[in-house]
Design a protein around this motif. Structure first.
Motif, PDB file in Angstrom:
ATOM      1  N   ARG A  88       0.837  -1.205   0.000  1.00 33.15           N
ATOM      2  CA  ARG A  88       0.000   0.000   0.000  1.00 33.15           C
ATOM      3  C   ARG A  88       0.877   1.261   0.000  1.00 33.15           C
ATOM      4  O   ARG A  88       0.638   2.202  -0.766  1.00 33.15           O
ATOM      5  CB  ARG A  88      -0.924  -0.003   1.229  1.00 33.15           C
ATOM      6  N   VAL A  89       1.869   1.254   0.872  1.00 32.23           N
ATOM      7  CA  VAL A  89       2.774   2.403   0.978  1.00 32.23           C
ATOM      8  C   VAL A  89       3.558   2.597  -0.319  1.00 32.23           C
ATOM      9  O   VAL A  89       3.641   3.710  -0.853  1.00 32.23           O
ATOM     10  CB  VAL A  89       3.742   2.204   2.166  1.00 32.23           C
ATOM     11  N   GLU A  90       4.144   1.507  -0.823  1.00 30.52           N
ATOM     12  CA  GLU A  90       4.978   1.598  -2.026  1.00 30.52           C
ATOM     13  C   GLU A  90       4.171   2.088  -3.227  1.00 30.52           C
ATOM     14  O   GLU A  90       4.665   2.857  -4.050  1.00 30.52           O
ATOM     15  CB  GLU A  90       5.601   0.233  -2.328  1.00 30.52           C
ATOM     16  N   PHE A  91       2.908   1.647  -3.314  1.00 25.93           N
ATOM     17  CA  PHE A  91       2.068   2.072  -4.430  1.00 25.93           C
ATOM     18  C   PHE A  91       1.792   3.575  -4.368  1.00 25.93           C
ATOM     19  O   PHE A  91       1.945   4.288  -5.363  1.00 25.93           O
ATOM     20  CB  PHE A  91       0.758   1.299  -4.433  1.00 25.93           C
ATOM     21  N   ALA A  92       1.395   4.055  -3.193  1.00 22.87           N
ATOM     22  CA  ALA A  92       1.094   5.491  -3.046  1.00 22.87           C
ATOM     23  C   ALA A  92       2.321   6.340  -3.363  1.00 22.87           C
ATOM     24  O   ALA A  92       2.216   7.379  -4.027  1.00 22.87           O
ATOM     25  CB  ALA A  92       0.601   5.775  -1.630  1.00 22.87           C
ATOM     26  N   ASN A  93       3.486   5.889  -2.911  1.00 24.19           N
ATOM     27  CA  ASN A  93       4.716   6.640  -3.189  1.00 24.19           C
ATOM     28  C   ASN A  93       5.084   6.580  -4.668  1.00 24.19           C
ATOM     29  O   ASN A  93       5.568   7.558  -5.242  1.00 24.19           O
ATOM     30  CB  ASN A  93       5.867   6.100  -2.343  1.00 24.19           C
ATOM     31  N   ARG A  94       4.840   5.431  -5.295  1.00 24.01           N
ATOM     32  CA  ARG A  94       5.220   5.256  -6.701  1.00 24.01           C
ATOM     33  C   ARG A  94       4.399   6.139  -7.634  1.00 24.01           C
ATOM     34  O   ARG A  94       4.922   6.699  -8.597  1.00 24.01           O
ATOM     35  CB  ARG A  94       5.077   3.784  -7.105  1.00 24.01           C
ATOM     36  N   VAL A  95       3.096   6.277  -7.350  1.00 27.90           N
ATOM     37  CA  VAL A  95       2.254   7.098  -8.230  1.00 27.90           C
ATOM     38  C   VAL A  95       2.313   8.579  -7.842  1.00 27.90           C
ATOM     39  O   VAL A  95       1.641   9.405  -8.440  1.00 27.90           O
ATOM     40  CB  VAL A  95       0.783   6.613  -8.230  1.00 27.90           C
ATOM     41  N   LYS A  96       3.123   8.879  -6.812  1.00 31.83           N
ATOM     42  CA  LYS A  96       3.317  10.274  -6.356  1.00 31.83           C
ATOM     43  C   LYS A  96       1.974  10.940  -6.028  1.00 31.83           C
ATOM     44  O   LYS A  96       1.623  12.002  -6.553  1.00 31.83           O
ATOM     45  CB  LYS A  96       4.092  11.083  -7.391  1.00 31.83           C
ATOM     46  N   ALA A  97       1.230  10.278  -5.155  1.00 39.34           N
ATOM     47  CA  ALA A  97      -0.087  10.788  -4.770  1.00 39.34           C
ATOM     48  C   ALA A  97       0.039  12.136  -4.062  1.00 39.34           C
ATOM     49  O   ALA A  97       1.029  12.414  -3.389  1.00 39.34           O
ATOM     50  CB  ALA A  97      -0.786   9.787  -3.857  1.00 39.34           C
ATOM     51  N   ASP A  98      -0.981  12.966  -4.245  1.00 40.00           N
ATOM     52  CA  ASP A  98      -1.071  14.221  -3.499  1.00 40.00           C
ATOM     53  C   ASP A  98      -1.696  13.994  -2.132  1.00 40.00           C
ATOM     54  O   ASP A  98      -1.366  14.699  -1.172  1.00 40.00           O
ATOM     55  CB  ASP A  98      -1.897  15.242  -4.285  1.00 40.00           C
ATOM     56  N   TYR A  99      -2.624  13.013  -2.053  1.00 42.04           N
ATOM     57  CA  TYR A  99      -3.267  12.672  -0.793  1.00 42.04           C
ATOM     58  C   TYR A  99      -3.409  11.162  -0.695  1.00 42.04           C
ATOM     59  O   TYR A  99      -3.682  10.488  -1.694  1.00 42.04           O
ATOM     60  CB  TYR A  99      -4.665  13.304  -0.690  1.00 42.04           C
ATOM     61  N   PHE A 100      -3.252  10.644   0.536  1.00 43.98           N
ATOM     62  CA  PHE A 100      -3.450   9.215   0.802  1.00 43.98           C
ATOM     63  C   PHE A 100      -4.559   9.097   1.839  1.00 43.98           C
ATOM     64  O   PHE A 100      -4.471   9.674   2.930  1.00 43.98           O
ATOM     65  CB  PHE A 100      -2.149   8.596   1.324  1.00 43.98           C
ATOM     66  N   ILE A 101      -5.615   8.360   1.495  1.00 43.22           N
ATOM     67  CA  ILE A 101      -6.796   8.244   2.355  1.00 43.22           C
ATOM     68  C   ILE A 101      -7.028   6.768   2.678  1.00 43.22           C
ATOM     69  O   ILE A 101      -7.390   5.981   1.793  1.00 43.22           O
ATOM     70  CB  ILE A 101      -8.054   8.818   1.661  1.00 43.22           C
ATOM     71  N   SER A 102      -6.788   6.375   3.927  1.00 39.91           N
ATOM     72  CA  SER A 102      -6.976   4.977   4.338  1.00 39.91           C
ATOM     73  C   SER A 102      -8.258   4.869   5.156  1.00 39.91           C
ATOM     74  O   SER A 102      -8.466   5.633   6.105  1.00 39.91           O
ATOM     75  CB  SER A 102      -5.776   4.510   5.165  1.00 39.91           C
ATOM     76  N   ILE A 103      -9.116   3.921   4.786  1.00 39.54           N
ATOM     77  CA  ILE A 103     -10.461   3.824   5.365  1.00 39.54           C
ATOM     78  C   ILE A 103     -10.588   2.557   6.205  1.00 39.54           C
ATOM     79  O   ILE A 103     -10.305   1.452   5.731  1.00 39.54           O
ATOM     80  CB  ILE A 103     -11.520   3.874   4.260  1.00 39.54           C
ATOM     81  N   HIS A 104     -11.038   2.726   7.454  1.00 36.46           N
ATOM     82  CA  HIS A 104     -11.162   1.622   8.406  1.00 36.46           C
ATOM     83  C   HIS A 104     -12.431   1.783   9.238  1.00 36.46           C
ATOM     84  O   HIS A 104     -13.078   2.828   9.216  1.00 36.46           O
ATOM     85  CB  HIS A 104      -9.961   1.599   9.355  1.00 36.46           C
ATOM     86  N   CYS A 105     -12.758   0.728   9.990  1.00 38.27           N
ATOM     87  CA  CYS A 105     -13.808   0.783  11.008  1.00 38.27           C
ATOM     88  C   CYS A 105     -13.216   0.253  12.313  1.00 38.27           C
ATOM     89  O   CYS A 105     -12.302  -0.567  12.297  1.00 38.27           O
ATOM     90  CB  CYS A 105     -15.026  -0.055  10.603  1.00 38.27           C
TER      91      CYS A 105
END
Length: 425
Positions: A88-105
């Protein structure tokens, strides 16, 4: 990685458009073999946390895809599959995201707990804290109880997906599955819509701020180096497993340097170093990582071949390739509808919630959409923008607060699957 994309161009048919190209990674927590918090309620249709996270995540992404231009949405998963925190981390860093939103309950032994939590890495990160505050504000507007914005200091520990990602990121706990009232809410279409629309508005409103907080200061950061090895597979050995920490093997100078942790404050890395030494790595030490300085590349001068001039040659003007307004009158005609909701299943638009609107209601199905919410309910067909605005406010007051105007070219008008036409129309 699975992706759903709005391709970045400004789309005049959307409710709004970001001024810059914005990349958002939406991360439905858990999945596959990891169900997260198990469902507590005996009702068979109730879901485990991983499935609830996915339902809400797809709704959040759907709002952006339907309503906002100049945005690109990625999901870390779109199905019930196993995916590691590292991935999850590597993917967000690879696509150079502006925002990362992780959804949980959430879930606790105390079944009286209710409300939402917004987790961040540190309140000293201005942009991240501003994003979290905007989301928290919108969650409160839905009537949800907020349990606050929580960072490393409050938790007493890190959360890997917001610790190692290199962009502003939040982890949202949408509610407590351990509370019977909240579990019912989280499993309902209404509850998921309220939460997803609040997350959407929180992110959108923050991105649209005229003056944003200062950027997060993510350099320097600190790691603990526990050793080096010629064989990175050694990290599976018992002496490393007993450390019970994520170990990153980074190739440097022909060997692998072994690192743990990633901290932005010296006090935390000092504490981590002490822990690592107590667990047997006496020679461990802290390494500081400064912001990389981009190397300047001097472009080579272009050498152009001399132009050969033909005798009596005639200069011909090149064709103008810029776009010009179409002369096709049908393409220039357009009208307005008000989109009030979308769904992953066919809806009965003869129900009272729709007929009470007093306007024509249409059900459309978009078979080409990559979004699972392929059914859209739209109201009316108006050629005056002022009338569309008037009807939008009317339907918002009648139970559809997220209704928005859609501009439709006459030449691109779709055929509806079903419709309801009031008798006075």
């Amino acid at each position: 990685m699975s992706t759903i994309t709005s391709h970045g161009q400004i789309d005049k048919h959307k409710e709004s458009s970001f001024k810059r190209k914005v990349v958002i990674v939406i991360d439905p927590g858990h999945g596959g073999e990891d169900v997260g918090k198990p469902k507590r309620h005996t009702k068979s249709h109730f879901k485990n946390e991983a499935d609830l996270n996915l339902d809400i995540a797809l709704r959040v992404g759907g709002y952006f895809e339907e309503r906002v231009g100049n945005v690109q949405i990625y999901y870390t998963r779109k199905t019930d599959r196993t995916i590691s925190l590292n991935e999850r981390v590597e993917f967000a860093n690879r696509v150079k995201a502006d925002y990362f939103i992780s959804i949980h309950c959430n879930s606790l032994k105390d079944r009286n707990y209710k409300g939402t939590q917004v987790h961040i890495q540190s309140k000293t990160f201005p942009t991240t804290y501003g994003l979290a505050s905007s989301i928290n504000k919108e969650l409160l507007k839905t009537g949800r109880k907020s349990r606050g914005i929580i960072d490393h200091d409050d938790r007493g520990h890190n959360l890997q997906v917001i610790q190692y990602t290199e962009m502003p990121g939040v982890l949202i706990e949408c509610g407590f599955m351990s509370n019977s009232e909240e579990e019912i809410f989280l499993n309902s279409g209404k509850g998921q819509t309220y939460i997803a629309s609040a997350l959407y508005r929180g992110i959108r409103n923050f991105e649209n701020l005229k003056v944003k907080p200062a950027p997060d200061k993510r350099y320097p950061y600190y790691r603990v180096q526990i050793g080096t090895t010629p064989n990175k597979n050694e990290i599976t050995y018992k002496k490393y497993r007993k450390l019970n920490m994520q170990i990153d093997a980074v190739k440097e100078n022909g060997k692998y340097s072994l690192y743990v942790g990633r901290e932005y404050e010296k006090r935390y890395i000092d504490k981590l170093l002490a822990t690592v030494k107590k667990r047997g790595f006496k020679d461990a030490f802290i390494k500081t990582f400064k912001k990389p300085v981009p190397q300047k590349i001097t472009p080579k001068p272009k050498v152009e071949a001399p132009k050969k001039i033909e005798k009596d040659s005639t200069v011909v003007a090149s064709k103008d390739t810029t776009s010009t307004p179409s002369n096709n009158k049908e393409e220039e005609l357009h009208f307005y509808r008000i989109q009030i909701m979308s769904s992953d299943r066919k809806l009965d638009i003869n129900k009272r919630e729709f007929t009470n609107l007093g306007e024509a209601v249409y059900l459309f199905y978009d078979e080409n959409s990559t979004n699972p919410y392929k059914y859209q309910v739209l109201v009316g067909k108006y050629y005056a923008k002022s009338k569309a605005v008037e009807v939008k406010e009317k339907v918002r007051k009648k139970g559809f607060p997220d209704a928005f105007i859609v501009t439709v070219k006459q030449s691109e008008a779709r055929k509806s699957q079903d419709r309801y036409i009031p008798k006075n129309n």
